[in-house]
Design an enzyme around this catalytic site. Sequence first.
Site, PDB file in Angstrom:
ATOM      1  N   TYR A 505       0.831  -1.193   0.000  1.00  9.19           N
ATOM      2  CA  TYR A 505       0.000   0.000   0.000  1.00  9.19           C
ATOM      3  C   TYR A 505       0.867   1.245   0.000  1.00  9.19           C
ATOM      4  CZ  TYR A 505       1.037   1.094   4.861  1.00  9.19           C
ATOM      5  OH  TYR A 505       1.691   1.433   6.015  1.00  9.19           O
ATOM      6  N   PHE A 515       2.802   9.748   3.231  1.00  8.29           N
ATOM      7  CA  PHE A 515       3.161   9.583   4.634  1.00  8.29           C
ATOM      8  C   PHE A 515       3.633   8.174   4.962  1.00  8.29           C
ATOM      9  CE2 PHE A 515      -1.502   9.157   4.457  1.00  8.29           C
ATOM     10  CZ  PHE A 515      -1.683   7.885   4.998  1.00  8.29           C
ATOM     11  N   ASP A 516       3.347   7.205   4.116  1.00  5.30           N
ATOM     12  CA  ASP A 516       3.862   5.855   4.375  1.00  5.30           C
ATOM     13  C   ASP A 516       3.708   5.020   3.117  1.00  5.30           C
ATOM     14  OD1 ASP A 516       5.054   3.865   5.865  1.00  5.30           O
ATOM     15  OD2 ASP A 516       3.155   3.054   6.588  1.00  5.30           O
ATOM     16  N   ILE A 534      -8.081   1.078   9.923  1.00  6.64           N
ATOM     17  CA  ILE A 534      -9.115   2.106   9.833  1.00  6.64           C
ATOM     18  C   ILE A 534     -10.376   1.560   9.155  1.00  6.64           C
ATOM     19  CG2 ILE A 534      -7.442   3.992   9.849  1.00  6.64           C
ATOM     20  CD1 ILE A 534      -7.865   4.217   6.810  1.00  6.64           C
ATOM     21  N   TYR A 560      -8.592   8.695  10.648  1.00  4.20           N
ATOM     22  CA  TYR A 560      -8.090   8.983  11.994  1.00  4.20           C
ATOM     23  C   TYR A 560      -8.808  10.147  12.662  1.00  4.20           C
ATOM     24  CZ  TYR A 560      -4.459   5.674  10.811  1.00  4.20           C
ATOM     25  OH  TYR A 560      -3.787   4.529  10.440  1.00  4.20           O
ATOM     26  N   PHE A 581      -5.337   6.021  -0.263  1.00  5.81           N
ATOM     27  CA  PHE A 581      -4.525   4.815  -0.201  1.00  5.81           C
ATOM     28  C   PHE A 581      -4.604   4.085  -1.547  1.00  5.81           C
ATOM     29  CE2 PHE A 581      -5.690   5.485   4.245  1.00  5.81           C
ATOM     30  CZ  PHE A 581      -4.473   5.320   4.888  1.00  5.81           C
TER      31      PHE A 581
END
Length: 590
Positions: A505, A515-516, A534, A560, A581
């Site tokens: 992902y 961010f990741d 989530i 979040y 995502f």
Amino acid sequence: MLTALLLAALAADPIPTLLITGQNNHNWRYTSRLHAETLEASGRFAVTITDEPRTTLADAAGVARYRLFVLDYNDLNSPRRWGEAAESNFLGAVKAGAGVVVIHAANNAFRDWPEYEKLVGLVWRDGSGHGPFHAFDLVYTKPDHPILAGLPAFRAHPDELYHRLENPQRTSIEVLATAMSATDKGGTGQPEPMALTLAYGAGRVFATPLGHVWVNAEETKASISDPQFKALLCRGAEWAATGAVTLPAGWADTRTHNTLSPAERTAGWTLLFDGTTTANWRGYKKPAFPDSGWAVDGGTLWRKPGKGGGDIVSAEQYADFELALDYNVAKGGNSGVIYRATEDHDYCWETGPELQILDDSAHGDSNKGKTRAGAMYDLVALAHDVARPAGEWNSVRVVCQGTRVEHWVNGFKVVEVDTASPEFKAALAQSKWTKYPDFLTRTKGHVALQDHGDEVRFRNIKIRPIAAAETVLERRETDSGLIIEDLRIGTGEVVPPFADLRAHYRGMLADGTPFDSSYDRNEPLSFSLRGGVIKGWLEGIPGMRIGGKRRLIVPPELAYGQRGFIAGGRQIIPPDAMLIFEIEPVEVRK
């Protein structure tokens, strides 16, 4: 008979293993990935790596899936506990029967955590020490133990030799092997423990202080490349997880190479070398494959010692692409992977940039960051010291998309550059390439494997063209506000609700700020759709097929929310953030 059947059943099912790393005063980027590969290549382990144990271990359901934990982490000089939830889950899993392997400086960790000291047994504390890196023999004190039974003598192992390790919690340990800590090497003149076992609840622990690797200290990489160490690590890990050892006395790579998985085929990868033919290759500016210098040998494309045959190039040309391959260079050797190279000059390097292949331990070019293994030759230095020495296989990737280029070595991005940027243009102006006006001007070209006069082997060569923009095949919005965009329909198993899953992902804020990314770690994420992720994932992932790709546009209330997400004291995701995502399922875990 029952024992034999049980062992056979276990042998057929790789042991789910979590390798815990991400912080260490040693070269954890290098050691963690090589340890994981050593274990997986034995055929006995399915390894997931976490560089964020505080987050990964806080997921109780996720932790429960593992039968083995491998510790390549310490917080020496930078105290950093994992947090109450993570530590409780980890210790609880071991007490319930999961195994643990403790490697080298993991015994330096957590001076303020008595339970960790109890689990590790012998730890490095203020009275501990070692002499210089050198070769030494191990003496088996328990040669009949399953880990050591049948192992040949352990001779001339290159490493640090820890001495005066302490047992502050008075843990009951069994020492399997020692080494003489010679006084002329700064030692104690006494045999020191080099392999030990202990029990922690129902869990078994195997610990070894072997395996020292410093950053930018090439000679120390031999400690974990030593086949003796690899065999000990794998056998100790199997015993810790199962209480028995079925692995052979000598370590060997049991994997099948030069193949594509169904998911890779679905994702558009093509093999450039099948292990037996040279059909996708020919000589540079030549109609056929060279009749000397190069050969297929043992499932590898081999630039043989001696007289060369010149550079070889891919039959096809590529514009935007992701290229992956493994290489193994000889002692002191030099070669390279050149890309977007055209055949309108005398040499392929007059147009195409190069991912450097080098034995950093013995070649003079390793003195400069821009010419070390993995660098963009003479232009961009490496971000991390992760290249393996001569005789070891290195896995590399090149990603080209427009003017953006990435080099990856053994799971880490070591070069990231925009060739249109002022910074790159300044580097180009200071390089040897100013003499070649057509260098790096091509947007499409061949992949070339360089004949630099030295022996090198290649395998697992594959390429995936990257489309200029991914087409959205289907877009829909759910009642909850989640937007689902299907980018690729897979052909594999359907992901059911509440599944345990491995997936790649990439996560971004709504403005595109990343961010990741599991791609950056070169390791799919293991997680459960029963909880612990989530709501947007719980709703948006079921129904996908393995090999597919989906974009989820997740509103704050399904992500979040007002809290955002904080890790390591840093606000990773701001409050009330919409998230994007891109998700590619790899495996539904049974």
